[in-house]
Structure formats: structure tokens, C-alpha cells
Design a protein around this motif. Structure first.
Motif, PDB file in Angstrom:
ATOM      1  N   ASN A 145       0.817  -1.214   0.000  1.00 43.19           N
ATOM      2  CA  ASN A 145       0.000   0.000   0.000  1.00 43.19           C
ATOM      3  C   ASN A 145       0.850   1.263   0.000  1.00 43.19           C
ATOM      4  N   VAL A 146       1.855   1.315   0.882  1.00 47.97           N
ATOM      5  CA  VAL A 146       2.620   2.563   1.018  1.00 47.97           C
ATOM      6  C   VAL A 146       3.446   2.867  -0.233  1.00 47.97           C
ATOM      7  N   ALA A 147       3.978   1.836  -0.885  1.00 49.07           N
ATOM      8  CA  ALA A 147       4.831   2.081  -2.062  1.00 49.07           C
ATOM      9  C   ALA A 147       4.067   2.761  -3.194  1.00 49.07           C
ATOM     10  N   PRO A 148       2.914   2.236  -3.630  1.00 52.54           N
ATOM     11  CA  PRO A 148       2.200   2.946  -4.696  1.00 52.54           C
ATOM     12  C   PRO A 148       1.667   4.302  -4.264  1.00 52.54           C
ATOM     13  N   SER A 149       1.266   4.456  -2.991  1.00 51.05           N
ATOM     14  CA  SER A 149       0.782   5.750  -2.537  1.00 51.05           C
ATOM     15  C   SER A 149       1.875   6.805  -2.630  1.00 51.05           C
ATOM     16  N   LEU A 150       3.094   6.430  -2.335  1.00 49.94           N
ATOM     17  CA  LEU A 150       4.222   7.357  -2.385  1.00 49.94           C
ATOM     18  C   LEU A 150       4.753   7.547  -3.801  1.00 49.94           C
ATOM     19  N   LEU A 151       4.950   6.442  -4.506  1.00 45.20           N
ATOM     20  CA  LEU A 151       5.619   6.483  -5.806  1.00 45.20           C
ATOM     21  C   LEU A 151       4.667   6.643  -6.974  1.00 45.20           C
ATOM     22  N   GLY A 152       3.401   6.268  -6.780  1.00 49.43           N
ATOM     23  CA  GLY A 152       2.439   6.286  -7.865  1.00 49.43           C
ATOM     24  C   GLY A 152       2.531   5.048  -8.730  1.00 49.43           C
ATOM     25  N   GLY A 153       1.533   4.866  -9.580  1.00 54.42           N
ATOM     26  CA  GLY A 153       1.532   3.773 -10.537  1.00 54.42           C
ATOM     27  C   GLY A 153       1.316   2.412  -9.916  1.00 54.42           C
ATOM     28  N   ILE A 154       1.864   1.403 -10.568  1.00 58.46           N
ATOM     29  CA  ILE A 154       1.784   0.011 -10.130  1.00 58.46           C
ATOM     30  C   ILE A 154       3.165  -0.395  -9.636  1.00 58.46           C
ATOM     31  N   THR A 155       3.235  -0.941  -8.438  1.00 58.67           N
ATOM     32  CA  THR A 155       4.534  -1.275  -7.851  1.00 58.67           C
ATOM     33  C   THR A 155       4.622  -2.765  -7.541  1.00 58.67           C
ATOM     34  N   LEU A 156       5.832  -3.275  -7.678  1.00 62.05           N
ATOM     35  CA  LEU A 156       6.161  -4.654  -7.330  1.00 62.05           C
ATOM     36  C   LEU A 156       7.140  -4.625  -6.169  1.00 62.05           C
ATOM     37  N   ILE A 157       6.797  -5.323  -5.082  1.00 60.01           N
ATOM     38  CA  ILE A 157       7.710  -5.458  -3.948  1.00 60.01           C
ATOM     39  C   ILE A 157       8.523  -6.729  -4.179  1.00 60.01           C
ATOM     40  N   LYS A 158       9.713  -6.580  -4.732  1.00 56.54           N
ATOM     41  CA  LYS A 158      10.528  -7.755  -5.045  1.00 56.54           C
ATOM     42  C   LYS A 158      11.049  -8.428  -3.783  1.00 56.54           C
ATOM     43  N   SER A 159      11.470  -7.625  -2.786  1.00 59.30           N
ATOM     44  CA  SER A 159      11.985  -8.196  -1.540  1.00 59.30           C
ATOM     45  C   SER A 159      11.897  -7.156  -0.436  1.00 59.30           C
ATOM     46  N   TYR A 160      11.956  -7.653   0.801  1.00 58.36           N
ATOM     47  CA  TYR A 160      11.960  -6.780   1.969  1.00 58.36           C
ATOM     48  C   TYR A 160      13.343  -6.692   2.607  1.00 58.36           C
ATOM     49  N   HIS A 161      14.163  -7.688   2.402  1.00 58.65           N
ATOM     50  CA  HIS A 161      15.509  -7.723   3.004  1.00 58.65           C
ATOM     51  C   HIS A 161      16.544  -8.051   1.937  1.00 58.65           C
ATOM     52  N   PRO A 162      17.058  -7.032   1.236  1.00 60.63           N
ATOM     53  CA  PRO A 162      16.788  -5.603   1.411  1.00 60.63           C
ATOM     54  C   PRO A 162      15.482  -5.212   0.728  1.00 60.63           C
ATOM     55  N   LEU A 163      14.965  -4.055   1.124  1.00 58.03           N
ATOM     56  CA  LEU A 163      13.736  -3.559   0.515  1.00 58.03           C
ATOM     57  C   LEU A 163      14.014  -3.156  -0.930  1.00 58.03           C
ATOM     58  N   GLU A 164      13.285  -3.761  -1.858  1.00 61.98           N
ATOM     59  CA  GLU A 164      13.444  -3.442  -3.273  1.00 61.98           C
ATOM     60  C   GLU A 164      12.067  -3.310  -3.900  1.00 61.98           C
ATOM     61  N   VAL A 165      11.761  -2.099  -4.361  1.00 62.81           N
ATOM     62  CA  VAL A 165      10.462  -1.786  -4.946  1.00 62.81           C
ATOM     63  C   VAL A 165      10.663  -1.351  -6.386  1.00 62.81           C
ATOM     64  N   ILE A 166       9.874  -1.919  -7.290  1.00 65.38           N
ATOM     65  CA  ILE A 166      10.015  -1.662  -8.719  1.00 65.38           C
ATOM     66  C   ILE A 166       8.711  -1.084  -9.248  1.00 65.38           C
ATOM     67  N   ASN A 167       8.799   0.033  -9.973  1.00 64.10           N
ATOM     68  CA  ASN A 167       7.627   0.577 -10.658  1.00 64.10           C
ATOM     69  C   ASN A 167       7.412  -0.149 -11.977  1.00 64.10           C
ATOM     70  N   LEU A 168       6.198  -0.637 -12.190  1.00 67.25           N
ATOM     71  CA  LEU A 168       5.843  -1.354 -13.410  1.00 67.25           C
ATOM     72  C   LEU A 168       5.120  -0.414 -14.381  1.00 67.25           C
ATOM     73  N   PRO A 169       5.083  -0.749 -15.660  1.00 65.21           N
ATOM     74  CA  PRO A 169       4.368   0.094 -16.623  1.00 65.21           C
ATOM     75  C   PRO A 169       2.868   0.139 -16.314  1.00 65.21           C
ATOM     76  N   THR A 170       2.251   1.260 -16.649  1.00 58.68           N
ATOM     77  CA  THR A 170       0.817   1.433 -16.458  1.00 58.68           C
ATOM     78  C   THR A 170       0.145   1.600 -17.820  1.00 58.68           C
ATOM     79  N   PRO A 171      -0.569   0.594 -18.301  1.00 51.06           N
ATOM     80  CA  PRO A 171      -1.301   0.752 -19.569  1.00 51.06           C
ATOM     81  C   PRO A 171      -2.242   1.947 -19.522  1.00 51.06           C
ATOM     82  N   LYS A 172      -2.288   2.705 -20.592  1.00 51.59           N
ATOM     83  CA  LYS A 172      -2.986   3.996 -20.598  1.00 51.59           C
ATOM     84  C   LYS A 172      -4.469   3.885 -20.273  1.00 51.59           C
ATOM     85  N   GLU A 173      -5.122   2.832 -20.711  1.00 50.68           N
ATOM     86  CA  GLU A 173      -6.573   2.729 -20.537  1.00 50.68           C
ATOM     87  C   GLU A 173      -6.978   1.865 -19.347  1.00 50.68           C
TER      88      GLU A 173
END
Length: 313
Positions: A145-173
Motif C-alpha cells: 500500500n505505502v509504495a504505490p501511494s508514495l511512488l504512484g503507478g503500479i509497484t512490485l515489492i521484489k523483496s523486503y531484506h533488502p527492501l526493493e520496490v520496482i515501478n511497473l508500466p501502467t497501460p494507458k486505458e
């Protein structure tokens, strides 16, 4: 960036899991969300001056409130505990809805204090503080929840240790129809009923759906996205806590939803659509169905919010 004497920010609601991505996928919505105003004062310390829209449910003690607690953490981290900060929190979204209510408040507070101090931290550097805020709010520091609220778009939480968050593409429609039925499903209770072991065949099926969904996002292939929006692990268990879930799913699918499922831990449900008009049509139909069953609801139709938390001019 120069420091400011006051700041007013908005942080959006989110829909976690994206149906098949339990605890690893999340996306930001255009509405609803929370607003936070911060003002410098002469007396050192963090004080919550006012909270609106919460019906008296949230603590005004800054150490027990996620907004105040996270701001205090950032000030300690930056050795700025000499500052005096007054907080006004305006809850513009329902609490306990499965739309990241605590996350929106946490992110609004963190983003606001960082802006007030001239952005000493990047958005990515704010995320660990957000996890601590979520831990305070619901006992578990998760980022979907916090990652997309902060970063926007669609996010993938790859890992927590270490924390790694990836922004994914957002289809326009790609859009969402969100329904919050006025029933209570506490996050902790929704977690406690989940199985701790799953069958390998179901896990393999779920992995295929997650991979297909992410591929569909990159390819902007709405057919692949639709075929991947299926949850065999969490939905069969949690959906029993949500009245009329199966009926709402059937209605959404008949009206052309790409997929339908639970938003976060519920009770909100989400239908993904191609286009905002279709999302609005489904929102109206689902709310009408619940009304006929004497169940009140909030309804939202939203594009994917790609910018996350923002300063309100």
C-alpha cells in the motif's frame, strides 16, 4: 529546494495485491485519499492540532498516530528534533476499507515533512519509515500500500531484506471500479484466516498469473492482463467475509470487467476495466446491487494514479 514554513499535501488511496499478487503488487488510485497540512511553530515537538473525517477513531497523541510517529522518526533521523511541527490530518477516505487508509495517512505525513524540509530524502529513502508506520497501524510492516501511494503507478515489492520496490508500466486505458461495502473486515482478522500451507499446483498456477499479469502490463495486452487476473490462493478464503462477493463478481464480469477481486484485505472489491466509462458503469451497477440488498457502500471509478503523493498548491 528551500525549506518552507507550511505545506499541504495529498496522498492517494491504493489497491493492494492486484488480485493475484498477494503482498507483492499494489497500485495507486486517483481517488479517494488523505490530506495533511504541516505548519512550523516555535515550540519544539510534534503536535497533532486537528483530525477531520475520522469520526473520532484515530489517536491525537502524535506517538500513537502514524502521521505523527513517522514525522518524529524522520526528524530524529535528520537530527532536526529541535523543530516544532503542527499537524492537521484530513481523512478523505474510509478507515478499514481495504484501500490503504493508514498507508495514505502515513505517506501524506512523510511526504509533507520531507517537502517542508526541502526534500533531504528521496521518495525511495522515505519507504523504510513508511513500513514502520504500517507496523504501528496494523501490526505488520508491508509495502504493497505505502509504495504505490508514495511512488504512484503500479509497484512490485521484489523483496523486503533488502527492501526493493520496482515501478511497473501502467497501460494507458487501465482503470478501476472500486466498491467499499459498509461491512467490517479488520486487516488482522483477514490475515489470521489464511492458510499457512498451500498446494504446489495452486502455487504454480498463481506464479503463472503473476508473470502473465506483469507481462501484460509491459506489452499493454489487455487480453493477457484479463486472463491473468485470477487468485486461487487468497480470494477463496477471504471472499466469505464479504457479503454478495460472488454476485458482485458475476455482475462485473457480465458487464465486461477484465478481472474482479478483493482490494487489499477487504471489504472493498475492485474490478479492472479498459476505459473509465466502463469502470463507471460497473461501479453504478454494483452499488445498485448492494442497495437492493440493504447494504450501503462507497463507490469510486478511477484511472491508475501515476504520480503518487503530491503538494497541493
Amino acid at each position: 529546494m528551500k525549506e518552507k514554513d507550511s505545506i499541504h499535501v495529498f496522498a492517494p488511496a491504493t489497491s493492494a495485491n492486484f488480485i493475484c499478487g498477494y503482498d507483492i503488487l499494489g497500485l495507486a488510485l486517483e481517488e479517494p485519499g488523505d490530506e495533511v497540512k504541516l505548519t512550523r511553530v516555535n515550540t519544539p515537538g510534534v503536535v497533532i492540532k486537528k483530525i477531520t473525517g475520522d469520526e473520532g477513531l484515530l489517536p491525537t497523541d502524535s506517538k500513537k498516530n502514524t502521521v505523527g510517529a513517522c514525522i518524529e522518526m524522520v526528524l530524529r533521523h535528520l537530527n532536526r528534533e529541535d523543530l516544532g511541527i503542527e499537524i492537521e490530518l484530513n481523512k478523505k477516505m474510509p478507515i478499514g476499507s481495504g484501500l490503504g487508509s493508514s498507508a495514505a495517512s502515513t505517506i501524506a505525513g512523510l511526504f509533507a515533512i520531507n517537502q517542508l524540509l526541502g526534500e533531504p530524502l528521496t521518495r525511495q529513502e522515505l519507504l523504510p519509515f513508511a513500513l514502520k508506520g504500517e507496523e504501528l497501524a496494523c501490526g505488520y510492516g508491508h509495502a504493497d500500500n505505502v509504495a504505490p501511494s508514495l511512488l504512484g503507478g503500479i509497484t512490485l515489492i521484489k523483496s523486503y531484506h533488502p527492501l526493493e520496490v520496482i515501478n511497473l508500466p501502467t497501460p494507458k486505458e487501465l482503470c478501476c471500479s472500486i466498491i467499499f461495502p459498509h461491512v467490517e473486515v479488520p486487516t488482522r482478522a483477514a490475515r489470521q484466516i489464511l492458510r499457512t500451507q498451500i498446494e504446489l499446483k495452486n502455487a504454480v498456477h498463481q506464479w503463472g498469473n503473476i508473470a502473465g499479469l506483469i507481462s501484460g502490463l509491459f506489452l499493454e495486452d489487455y487480453g493477457l492482463i484479463s486472463r491473468s487476473l485470477e487468485d486461487k490462493l487468497i480470494e477463496p478464503i477471504r471472499s466469505i467475509l464479504i457479503p454478495e462477493f460472488d454476485q458482485m463478481k458475476e455482475i462485473a464480469k457480465e458487464l465486461g470487467a477484465l478481472g474482479f477481486g478483493i482490494s487489499g484485505s477487504g471489504p472493498s472489491v475492485v474490478a479492472f476495466t479498459k476505459g473509465l466509462d466502463k469502470a463507471k458503469e460497473i461501479t453504478e451497477a454494483l452499488q445498485l446491487h448492494l442497495k437492493h440488498k440493504q447494504i450501503g457502500s462507497n463507490g469510486y471509478s478511477s484511472r491508475i494514479n501515476t504520480h503518487g503523493a503530491i503538494v497541493i498548491k
